[in-house]
Motif scaffolding. Structure first.
Motif, PDB file in Angstrom:
ATOM      1  N   THR A 170       0.903  -1.308   0.213  1.00 10.27           N
ATOM      2  CA  THR A 170      -0.215  -0.164  -0.198  1.00 10.27           C
ATOM      3  C   THR A 170       1.211   1.294   0.046  1.00 10.27           C
ATOM      4  O   THR A 170       0.439   2.044  -0.630  1.00 10.27           O
ATOM      5  CB  THR A 170      -1.247  -0.047   1.597  1.00 10.27           C
ATOM      6  N   ALA A 171       2.398   1.403   1.296  1.00 10.63           N
ATOM      7  CA  ALA A 171       2.827   2.052   1.383  1.00 10.63           C
ATOM      8  C   ALA A 171       4.032   2.778  -0.660  1.00 10.63           C
ATOM      9  O   ALA A 171       4.459   3.590  -1.222  1.00 10.63           O
ATOM     10  CB  ALA A 171       4.016   2.849   2.021  1.00 10.63           C
ATOM     11  N   GLY A 172       3.918   1.464  -0.821  1.00  5.82           N
ATOM     12  CA  GLY A 172       4.672   1.366  -2.634  1.00  5.82           C
ATOM     13  C   GLY A 172       6.661   2.256  -2.348  1.00  5.82           C
ATOM     14  O   GLY A 172       5.723   3.548  -2.943  1.00  5.82           O
ATOM     15  N   GLY A 173       6.609   1.724  -1.325  1.00  8.05           N
ATOM     16  CA  GLY A 173       8.011   2.375  -1.163  1.00  8.05           C
ATOM     17  C   GLY A 173       8.822   3.983  -1.043  1.00  8.05           C
ATOM     18  O   GLY A 173       9.659   3.791  -0.647  1.00  8.05           O
ATOM     19  N   ARG A 174       7.338   4.091  -0.182  1.00  7.06           N
ATOM     20  CA  ARG A 174       7.648   5.161   0.840  1.00  7.06           C
ATOM     21  C   ARG A 174       7.085   4.840   2.438  1.00  7.06           C
ATOM     22  O   ARG A 174       8.436   5.251   2.905  1.00  7.06           O
ATOM     23  CB  ARG A 174       5.914   6.546   0.991  1.00  7.06           C
ATOM     24  N   LEU A 175       7.387   3.932   2.821  1.00  7.74           N
ATOM     25  CA  LEU A 175       7.654   3.275   4.243  1.00  7.74           C
ATOM     26  C   LEU A 175       8.569   1.859   3.672  1.00  7.74           C
ATOM     27  O   LEU A 175       8.513   1.132   3.227  1.00  7.74           O
ATOM     28  CB  LEU A 175       6.335   2.709   4.169  1.00  7.74           C
ATOM     29  N   GLN A 176       9.491   1.732   5.021  1.00  6.50           N
ATOM     30  CA  GLN A 176       9.632   0.394   4.399  1.00  6.50           C
ATOM     31  C   GLN A 176       8.566  -0.587   5.641  1.00  6.50           C
ATOM     32  O   GLN A 176       9.125  -0.117   7.210  1.00  6.50           O
ATOM     33  CB  GLN A 176      11.236   0.555   5.584  1.00  6.50           C
ATOM     34  N   VAL A 177       8.844  -1.513   5.541  1.00  2.64           N
ATOM     35  CA  VAL A 177       8.680  -2.709   6.536  1.00  2.64           C
ATOM     36  C   VAL A 177       8.824  -3.321   7.104  1.00  2.64           C
ATOM     37  O   VAL A 177       9.729  -4.700   6.358  1.00  2.64           O
ATOM     38  CB  VAL A 177       6.903  -2.860   6.185  1.00  2.64           C
ATOM     39  N   ILE A 178       9.375  -3.824   8.422  1.00  2.00           N
ATOM     40  CA  ILE A 178       9.664  -5.649   8.730  1.00  2.00           C
ATOM     41  C   ILE A 178       9.774  -6.417   9.428  1.00  2.00           C
ATOM     42  O   ILE A 178       8.885  -5.803  10.735  1.00  2.00           O
ATOM     43  CB  ILE A 178      11.158  -4.466   9.554  1.00  2.00           C
ATOM     44  N   GLY A 179       9.171  -7.779   9.178  1.00  2.00           N
ATOM     45  CA  GLY A 179       7.896  -8.135   9.699  1.00  2.00           C
ATOM     46  C   GLY A 179       9.289  -8.674  11.129  1.00  2.00           C
ATOM     47  O   GLY A 179      10.064  -9.508  11.016  1.00  2.00           O
ATOM     48  N   ILE A 180       8.599  -8.907  12.050  1.00  2.00           N
ATOM     49  CA  ILE A 180       9.593  -9.204  13.652  1.00  2.00           C
ATOM     50  C   ILE A 180       8.450 -11.161  14.157  1.00  2.00           C
ATOM     51  O   ILE A 180       7.176 -10.403  14.782  1.00  2.00           O
ATOM     52  CB  ILE A 180       9.525  -8.529  15.190  1.00  2.00           C
ATOM     53  N   PRO A 181       8.796 -11.663  13.585  1.00  2.00           N
ATOM     54  CA  PRO A 181       7.774 -13.062  13.711  1.00  2.00           C
ATOM     55  C   PRO A 181       7.471 -13.794  15.087  1.00  2.00           C
ATOM     56  O   PRO A 181       8.403 -13.512  15.686  1.00  2.00           O
ATOM     57  CB  PRO A 181       8.747 -14.096  13.290  1.00  2.00           C
ATOM     58  N   LYS A 182       6.455 -13.749  15.427  1.00  2.00           N
ATOM     59  CA  LYS A 182       5.930 -14.194  16.705  1.00  2.00           C
ATOM     60  C   LYS A 182       5.330 -15.559  16.110  1.00  2.00           C
ATOM     61  O   LYS A 182       4.318 -15.249  16.295  1.00  2.00           O
ATOM     62  CB  LYS A 182       5.340 -12.766  17.622  1.00  2.00           C
ATOM     63  N   THR A 183       5.744 -16.724  16.638  1.00  2.00           N
ATOM     64  CA  THR A 183       4.829 -17.503  15.958  1.00  2.00           C
ATOM     65  C   THR A 183       5.303 -19.341  16.803  1.00  2.00           C
ATOM     66  O   THR A 183       6.337 -19.587  17.076  1.00  2.00           O
ATOM     67  CB  THR A 183       4.445 -18.174  14.732  1.00  2.00           C
ATOM     68  N   ILE A 184       4.453 -19.780  17.481  1.00  2.00           N
ATOM     69  CA  ILE A 184       4.746 -21.318  18.426  1.00  2.00           C
ATOM     70  C   ILE A 184       5.068 -22.312  17.143  1.00  2.00           C
ATOM     71  O   ILE A 184       5.529 -23.116  16.940  1.00  2.00           O
ATOM     72  CB  ILE A 184       4.161 -21.767  18.948  1.00  2.00           C
ATOM     73  N   ASP A 185       4.675 -22.107  16.239  1.00  2.47           N
ATOM     74  CA  ASP A 185       5.095 -23.107  14.844  1.00  2.47           C
ATOM     75  C   ASP A 185       6.314 -22.972  14.725  1.00  2.47           C
ATOM     76  O   ASP A 185       6.638 -23.873  14.206  1.00  2.47           O
ATOM     77  CB  ASP A 185       4.060 -22.673  13.442  1.00  2.47           C
ATOM     78  N   ASN A 186       7.259 -22.741  14.749  1.00  2.85           N
ATOM     79  CA  ASN A 186       8.329 -21.750  14.371  1.00  2.85           C
ATOM     80  C   ASN A 186       8.698 -22.152  12.698  1.00  2.85           C
ATOM     81  O   ASN A 186       9.630 -23.058  12.271  1.00  2.85           O
ATOM     82  CB  ASN A 186       9.306 -23.407  14.758  1.00  2.85           C
ATOM     83  N   ASP A 187       7.296 -22.167  11.928  1.00  2.00           N
ATOM     84  CA  ASP A 187       7.475 -22.618  10.611  1.00  2.00           C
ATOM     85  C   ASP A 187       7.270 -20.949   9.536  1.00  2.00           C
ATOM     86  O   ASP A 187       6.978 -20.354   8.482  1.00  2.00           O
ATOM     87  CB  ASP A 187       6.021 -22.543   9.989  1.00  2.00           C
ATOM     88  N   ILE A 188       8.694 -20.025   9.964  1.00  2.00           N
ATOM     89  CA  ILE A 188       8.648 -18.855   9.839  1.00  2.00           C
ATOM     90  C   ILE A 188      10.070 -19.374   8.398  1.00  2.00           C
ATOM     91  O   ILE A 188      10.794 -19.624   8.621  1.00  2.00           O
ATOM     92  CB  ILE A 188       8.888 -17.193   9.790  1.00  2.00           C
ATOM     93  N   PRO A 189       9.688 -19.627   7.202  1.00  2.00           N
ATOM     94  CA  PRO A 189      11.248 -19.372   6.348  1.00  2.00           C
ATOM     95  C   PRO A 189      13.434 -18.223   6.768  1.00  2.00           C
ATOM     96  O   PRO A 189      12.355 -17.481   6.584  1.00  2.00           O
ATOM     97  CB  PRO A 189      10.789 -19.614   4.722  1.00  2.00           C
ATOM     98  N   GLY A 190      13.643 -19.306   6.491  1.00  2.00           N
ATOM     99  CA  GLY A 190      14.668 -17.949   6.638  1.00  2.00           C
ATOM    100  C   GLY A 190      15.007 -17.569   8.140  1.00  2.00           C
ATOM    101  O   GLY A 190      16.157 -17.098   8.230  1.00  2.00           O
ATOM    102  N   THR A 191      14.655 -18.584   9.012  1.00  2.00           N
ATOM    103  CA  THR A 191      14.697 -18.540  10.608  1.00  2.00           C
ATOM    104  C   THR A 191      15.508 -19.479  10.944  1.00  2.00           C
ATOM    105  O   THR A 191      14.861 -20.762  10.088  1.00  2.00           O
ATOM    106  CB  THR A 191      13.767 -17.655  11.552  1.00  2.00           C
ATOM    107  N   ASP A 192      16.082 -19.538  12.147  1.00  2.00           N
ATOM    108  CA  ASP A 192      16.434 -20.943  12.329  1.00  2.00           C
ATOM    109  C   ASP A 192      15.269 -21.790  13.508  1.00  2.00           C
ATOM    110  O   ASP A 192      14.861 -22.623  13.164  1.00  2.00           O
ATOM    111  CB  ASP A 192      17.899 -21.289  13.199  1.00  2.00           C
ATOM    112  N   HIS A 193      14.883 -20.782  15.073  1.00  2.00           N
ATOM    113  CA  HIS A 193      13.559 -21.018  15.910  1.00  2.00           C
ATOM    114  C   HIS A 193      13.672 -19.299  15.706  1.00  2.00           C
ATOM    115  O   HIS A 193      13.893 -18.244  15.904  1.00  2.00           O
ATOM    116  CB  HIS A 193      14.652 -21.481  16.729  1.00  2.00           C
ATOM    117  N   THR A 194      11.771 -19.411  15.835  1.00  2.00           N
ATOM    118  CA  THR A 194      11.154 -18.291  16.150  1.00  2.00           C
ATOM    119  C   THR A 194      10.941 -17.827  17.433  1.00  2.00           C
ATOM    120  O   THR A 194      10.151 -18.411  18.407  1.00  2.00           O
ATOM    121  CB  THR A 194      10.293 -18.149  15.331  1.00  2.00           C
ATOM    122  N   PRO A 195      11.083 -16.049  17.981  1.00  2.00           N
ATOM    123  CA  PRO A 195      10.296 -16.330  19.569  1.00  2.00           C
ATOM    124  C   PRO A 195       9.046 -16.761  19.414  1.00  2.00           C
ATOM    125  O   PRO A 195       8.069 -16.785  18.944  1.00  2.00           O
ATOM    126  CB  PRO A 195      10.636 -15.373  19.301  1.00  2.00           C
ATOM    127  N   GLY A 196       8.303 -17.245  20.773  1.00  2.00           N
ATOM    128  CA  GLY A 196       7.516 -18.321  20.728  1.00  2.00           C
ATOM    129  C   GLY A 196       7.381 -20.146  20.632  1.00  2.00           C
ATOM    130  O   GLY A 196       7.042 -20.420  21.311  1.00  2.00           O
TER     131      GLY A 196
END
Lengths: 248, 248
Positions: free
Chosen positions: B118-144
């Motif tokens: 929606t911001a189309g380049g005007r905003l940097q958006v960074i996700g900080i994962p919080k999931t018990i499932d540990n299913d975020i690609p590119g992470t070793d283990h997620t908080p939770g």
């Protein structure tokens, strides 16, 4: 003369079954003149004459069992019918057993009474309570109550942190306790300040109307912007009906 | 030149939200040239322009927050519609905010992507994962994941003590984890010997038939007289259908 006794467990296995087993075995040793058997897996083991010799374990082993989870002797939810009670009495007397210790909750305490009635004076039957509800008359607190009191104190404290952190202002936590308020009352134990959850506690010994609860919640909500309520599963409304049954 | 950033939480409040908040605030201070706001109660607070100044708390306070339950900043499950995303971008830019950190689970990560688009380049958006499932690609283990792994290791260990103590020989414990096996695999962590529960573990990455499970249970039962099975909520049968759905 040695008196022969047997320990029979009933209900869910927990560390308090093991603690009661160890306490009984150690106390009978101290008293002297006792010999103690244990029925494997409750009444099922009694009918199958599957016994353990509880005079055999060392004091050290008994002290370790007292702290162990599960049930070292085994428990069951096997209920006896009339013929089962008569068979149980016959087996006990055949083995020269004159005292039966029954360790369990409400169902097991009823079974203890029934076993004594069936034996008609030939058998001493002693109930060792194991109930989280703390509802045995004549006791101060029953084995099982302490751990569930701790559990619910923590659970409601944690629910209070959710309540503080989310825009969902009113939470209701239903506790165990059957129709007594001991478990519900324990939810107050982890509070550090008057703002901590639970903000309202209803005890089943006192009936309450939905209108009275709503007024209480309104008052707390105006003060704190949130409200956590602890209520017992056996709560009754002003007419004595199970609370909320008409909503289900 | 100072860069202004904001932290927005989503999903259930837990200690890992607080730990991530503290970690982010402390790291941005170390990096220098950053200023950090926090939106009270997630997106709802962003739209209401209800911000906290996260440059204000002392390092000591942040370290205390990192260990606290609940959420110091507040979270919500408020989902934005299209107009909401546009309003969110407008508010962020009006406040000179050029980086948004979104901390939450799958839904919040999708929201992060949508906000960036929606911001189309005007905003940097960074996700900080919080999931018990540990299913975020590119992470070793997620908080939770750590705390839920510990929870299920203990729960299955305890269920194993029930299984050992009662004449109900086969128990199935269904774990969380969505369609990944990390949580289910963690049930093995509290085993001390090969006889300890769980005796069988099924991971959703591999389909399995009811027949295969029954054969496995039979084998364990013949050896031990009991069996505890850990299976993930997202397990699929040999046809790729949700396991057991036809039984419900």
């Amino acid at each position: 003369m040695i008196r022969r006794a047997i320990l029979i467990h009933g209900g869910g296995p927990t560390a308090v079954l093991n603690a009661s087993l160890a306490g009984l075995a150690l106390e009978l040793r101290r008293a002297g003149h006792w010999s103690l058997l244990g029925a494997r897996f409750g009444f099922a083991g009694l009918l199958a004459e599957d016994f353990l010799d509880l005079d055999a374990p060392s004091e050290t082993l008994l002290e370790q069992i007292a702290l162990a989870p599960g049930s070292a002797l085994g428990s069951s939810r096997h209920a006896l019918d009339e013929a089962g009670y008569e068979q149980a009495v016959r087996i006990l007397l055949q083995h020269g057993i004159t005292t039966a210790f029954l360790n369990g909750g409400n169902g097991t305490m009823r079974a203890a009474r029934h076993l004594a009635e069936t034996a008609g004076g030939r058998l001493q039957v002693i109930g060792i309570p194991k109930t989280i509800d703390n509802d045995i008359p004549g006791t101060d607190h029953t084995p099982g109550y302490g751990s569930v009191a701790r559990f619910f104190a923590h659970a409601v404290r944690d629910a209070g942190e959710d309540n503080r952190s989310l825009p969902s202002p009113v939470m209701v936590v239903e506790t165990l306790g059957r129709d007594t308020g001991w478990v519900t009352a324990a939810t107050a134990l982890a509070r550090h300040s008057p703002e901590d959850a639970p903000h309202l506690i209803y005890l089943p010994e006192q009936k309450v109307s939905l209108e009275a609860i709503c007024n209480d919640v309104e008052r707390v909500f105006r003060r704190l912007g949130r409200c956590v309520i602890a209520v017992c599963e056996g709560q009754r409304d002003e007419n004595g009906h199970p609370f909320g049954a008409d909503v289900q």
